[in-house]
Design an enzyme around this catalytic site. Structure first.
Site: not given
Lengths: 168, 168
Positions: B67-68, B84, B121-122
């Site tokens: 994930h970035p 993203s 985190i969403c």
């Protein structure tokens, strides 16, 4: 290239450098970064191999399904990864005549229908004739995961033996 | 979208459609294709969740490392995945002023040094203020994997509720 240089990489640079040693599976180098410090290149390879073998069967099949067909649609469309492009090129897959292309299409299709994943072979270590022969003959799939780790080993060596600075 | 349409997809089309429901981990949808036929969308989600939880800790950390950063280098360089980019945009990460950017950089750096993976985190379910607060406060990492599966759930729904034909 000094293993200490590798061990000092952030996970971001590590994944950038080794992200495609297993085709389209940056998850794998991202995972084994947890096992630093590595003793040497063989230690990195051993962790990758161990990780792949620790996956459930569906996961091993998932790794295989991330690989492109040999002489398949991705090659035709120019959407192969750089690594796969080089490998398929070295194995003569980029210069097939139309009869050979049709034969590869037919063999790939049969293989995928039988196993539910693509035929994976280390193209750098096999000639075009070898590939066609093995694709025709490999009715058992127990060699598939082993081919992935061989591919990975060669990709790792290719990175480590070249200039790391140009890749980061 | 009918689940029968999903169940009839080849692994290639399935991975093309769902390949980034877990960021940069096409291995995961490629793996769970093995479990067809799926009963419904919830069944697909359950298989993805089960697969992630079956990974060794290094593998779960590997998923996170794919994930970035929020408002990080990939956003600045325009190298975020489409998914993203949309998520970070919706959370206001694309319109930070310079003080906010610096704060995010500092918080991201602290978090990564502490845990060895990025803060996930969403973004769609949290405001900019929520994200900064949680990034400052989340000293335990046990929520990280749960955030990945929430993200995945929303990405899956986004695909399934839109027109499948436009994605294949």
């Amino acid at each position: 290239m000094d293993i200490n240089v590798v061990n000092a990489l952030t996970y971001e640079d590590f994944v950038k450098l080794f992200g495609n040693v297993v085709e389209k599976c940056p998850l794998i180098p991202a995972a084994i970064w947890s096992h630093r410090p590595f003793k040497d290149l063989a230690d990195i390879e051993a962790h990758i191999r161990k990780f792949i073998h620790s996956l459930p069967d569906s996961g091993k099949e998932g790794v295989l399904r991330c690989h492109p067909d040999l002489a398949g649609l991705d090659l035709q469309r120019g959407t192969l990864t750089r690594e796969s492009q080089e490998e398929q090129s070295q194995a003569g897959m980029t210069t097939l005549d139309s009869a050979e292309s049709l034969q590869m299409y037919s063999l790939n299709t049969d293989y995928k229908e039988r196993f539910g994943f693509p035929f994976v072979i280390c193209a750098r270590l096999n000639s075009k004739a070898d590939i066609v022969r093995q694709l025709s003959e490999r009715l058992k799939n127990d060699r598939a995961v082993e081919e992935v780790t061989t591919l990975c080993s060669l990709r790792l060596r290719n990175i480590v033996l070249s200039d790391i600075q140009t890749k980061l």
